[in-house]
Design an enzyme around this catalytic site. Sequence first.
Site, PDB file in Angstrom:
ATOM      1  N   CYS A   1       0.838  -1.202   0.000  1.00 43.11           N
ATOM      2  CA  CYS A   1       0.000   0.000   0.000  1.00 43.11           C
ATOM      3  C   CYS A   1       0.872   1.250   0.000  1.00 43.11           C
ATOM      4  O   CYS A   1       0.698   2.156   0.819  1.00 43.11           O
ATOM      5  CB  CYS A   1      -0.955  -0.007   1.186  1.00 43.11           C
ATOM      6  SG  CYS A   1      -0.149  -0.107   2.790  1.00 43.11           S
ATOM      7  N   ASP A   2       1.824   1.295  -0.913  1.00 40.94           N
ATOM      8  CA  ASP A   2       2.677   2.462  -1.110  1.00 40.94           C
ATOM      9  C   ASP A   2       2.622   2.832  -2.585  1.00 40.94           C
ATOM     10  O   ASP A   2       2.843   1.978  -3.446  1.00 40.94           O
ATOM     11  CB  ASP A   2       4.115   2.158  -0.683  1.00 40.94           C
ATOM     12  CG  ASP A   2       4.965   3.422  -0.591  1.00 40.94           C
ATOM     13  OD1 ASP A   2       5.087   4.111  -1.624  1.00 40.94           O
ATOM     14  OD2 ASP A   2       5.491   3.718   0.488  1.00 40.94           O
TER      15      ASP A   2
END
Length: 391
Positions: A337-338
């Site tokens: 989740c970057d």
Amino acid sequence: MISEYEFEMENYMSFEEFDKFKKFGMGKQTPFIMIDLDIVARKYDDLRNALPQSDVYYAVKANPEVEVLKLLAEKGSYFDVATIYEIDLVLGLGIDPSRISLGNTIKKASDIAYAYSKGVRLFVTDCESDARKIAENAPGSQVFCRILSEGIGASWPLSRKFGCYPDMALEVLTLAHQLGLKPRGVSFHVGSQQYYISQWREALWDTKSVFDGAYERGIKLDLVNIGGGFPVRYNHPIPETVAYGAEIMEYMAEVFGNDIPQTIVEPGRYMTGDSGILAAEVVQISQKEVGGGRSWMYLDVGKFGGMIETLDECIRYPIYSERTGKMLPYTIAGPTCDSVDVMYEKVPYMLPEAIEEGDRIYFFSAGSYTSTYCSVYFNGFPPLRTYILQK
């Protein structure tokens, strides 16, 4: 009849070789790396044949797997280490410290003292501060000074952070001599995955200027560390290793005449890159807009899981799927989740439209700078596993 896509894959690796990797990886949870030691051995032999006058110092940081280090030690390799932790790793295999060079220009005084206490006597430096630390903590040791190289033509340049200009190198080596160290010569690195062999020529002429300046000051240098930079087979044609070796030796003769100094070569990526295949799983395929647009392919491996060298799309790994048929452009991203965890977007990859979620995707030439670049449980993902291909 095979497709054009399959033909390109066959040019890279035979289906028999690929099948060996695929069968070995069956039942293993992705993502993971498979390393073939036979390829590592072949690359070492090729480099020794191409540069028979040079000592090979394997850059441990590229792939520090114990089986890789043992193989290279048995073949007679020396080792370029960057930290005290790599020193302990190498010494723990029973390798004599005389076969180790501490090749990091950035090191604590305590690390120098530790290396010295373990028997390491060959150090690189690139500034007066570091030379003084070596003299104080490793008295009488041999040193060589790293000079800057622009690295034009390299996929992964190594300029600016490491090394100094030749005139400064002369001052550093002069100081080392005054402090009781043994100045041996000069090192440089023309950039990792270097496609332009001519870059060694320019670096050697800079090296010669340091040799000449030292000689005028009564210091006889006798060692040139020509670094690494020898490329592996990504999505770019490369000359044979023997071509690199022959041309580099021509440059040595051009620059140094009949008084050619001892040479060291420090392969890292070259030695283990082609030995590894990374297996990943397709987690999701999606579109960002109604009515079309490029498809996004999300894998269970990404920048934080070992693929950091896809940063700015510098290293473009050959990617293969066993699916065939119509080809589509894909943006390829990792699972975290970057938002920076996108490997290829500026230049998409053409892969089969038939690829489905749950399929395996294979990255070739992934044996170097992958498992060692992993984050530690970012989003909870474990480090990339490495398996040695068993015969």
